[in-house]
Design a protein around this motif. Structure first.
Motif, PDB file in Angstrom:
ATOM      1  N   SER A   1       0.847  -1.196   0.000  1.00 53.39           N
ATOM      2  CA  SER A   1       0.000   0.000   0.000  1.00 53.39           C
ATOM      3  C   SER A   1       0.877   1.239   0.000  1.00 53.39           C
TER       4      SER A   1
ATOM      5  N   THR B   1       1.427   5.346   0.892  1.00 50.09           N
ATOM      6  CA  THR B   1       1.010   6.310   1.906  1.00 50.09           C
ATOM      7  C   THR B   1       0.323   7.490   1.224  1.00 50.09           C
ATOM      8  N   GLU B   2      -0.356   8.274   2.017  1.00 51.02           N
ATOM      9  CA  GLU B   2      -0.999   9.468   1.469  1.00 51.02           C
ATOM     10  C   GLU B   2       0.037  10.397   0.839  1.00 51.02           C
ATOM     11  N   GLU B   3       1.183  10.534   1.477  1.00 51.35           N
ATOM     12  CA  GLU B   3       2.238  11.405   0.960  1.00 51.35           C
ATOM     13  C   GLU B   3       2.754  10.910  -0.390  1.00 51.35           C
TER      14      GLU B   3
ATOM     15  N   ILE C   1       1.100   9.129  -2.598  1.00 57.04           N
ATOM     16  CA  ILE C   1       0.046   9.362  -3.593  1.00 57.04           C
ATOM     17  C   ILE C   1       0.004  10.835  -3.984  1.00 57.04           C
ATOM     18  N   ILE C   2       0.088  11.722  -3.029  1.00 61.29           N
ATOM     19  CA  ILE C   2       0.104  13.159  -3.330  1.00 61.29           C
ATOM     20  C   ILE C   2       1.309  13.497  -4.199  1.00 61.29           C
TER      21      ILE C   2
ATOM     22  N   GLU D   1      -8.553   3.029   1.321  1.00 59.09           N
ATOM     23  CA  GLU D   1      -7.850   4.208   1.831  1.00 59.09           C
ATOM     24  C   GLU D   1      -7.037   4.870   0.714  1.00 59.09           C
ATOM     25  N   GLU D   2      -6.315   4.079  -0.064  1.00 56.12           N
ATOM     26  CA  GLU D   2      -5.536   4.631  -1.172  1.00 56.12           C
ATOM     27  C   GLU D   2      -6.444   5.315  -2.196  1.00 56.12           C
TER      28      GLU D   2
ATOM     29  N   TRP E   1      -7.464   8.670  -0.874  1.00 58.96           N
ATOM     30  CA  TRP E   1      -6.331   9.600  -0.964  1.00 58.96           C
ATOM     31  C   TRP E   1      -6.079  10.040  -2.402  1.00 58.96           C
TER      32      TRP E   1
ATOM     33  N   HIS F   1      -8.851  12.447  -3.431  1.00 63.06           N
ATOM     34  CA  HIS F   1      -8.643  13.733  -2.764  1.00 63.06           C
ATOM     35  C   HIS F   1      -7.493  14.501  -3.415  1.00 63.06           C
ATOM     36  N   ALA F   2      -6.379  13.823  -3.669  1.00 60.55           N
ATOM     37  CA  ALA F   2      -5.228  14.479  -4.290  1.00 60.55           C
ATOM     38  C   ALA F   2      -5.585  14.995  -5.679  1.00 60.55           C
TER      39      ALA F   2
END
Length: 72
Positions: free
Chosen positions: A15, A17-19, A21-22, A53-54, A57, A60-61
Motif C-alpha cells: 500500500s 502512503t498518502e504522501e 500518492i500526493i 484508503e488509497e 487519498w 482527494h489528491a
C-alpha cells in the motif's frame, strides 16, 4: 522521494502512503513524470488494486492538485 520507488512499492503489492500518492499526483499534474513512469504506475495499480484508503487519498489528491479544464 522518487517515482521509481513508489512504482516499485506498488508493483510489489504494498500500500502507498498518502504522501506518496500526493507526490505522484503532483508529478502527473506538473508533467515532471515521463509517460513510461505513468504507464508503469497505472499497470501496478491495475494488477495490484488500491485499498479503499488509497482510493480516497488518490481522489482527494486529484481534486486538490488538478485544475478544471476550460470549457469551450
Amino acid at each position: 522521494m522518487i517515482p521509481q520507488e513508489i512504482i516499485r512499492k506498488k508493483r510489489e503489492g504494498h500500500s502507498l502512503t498518502e504522501e506518496e500518492i500526493i507526490f505522484f499526483v503532483n508529478g502527473l499534474t506538473d508533467k515532471s513524470f515521463s509517460d513510461i513512469q505513468i504507464a508503469a504506475m497505472s499497470m501496478a495499480i491495475f494488477l495490484n488494486d488500491m485499498s479503499s484508503e488509497e482510493t480516497v487519498w488518490m481522489t482527494h489528491a486529484c481534486l486538490l492538485y488538478t485544475s478544471p479544464s476550460p470549457r469551450d
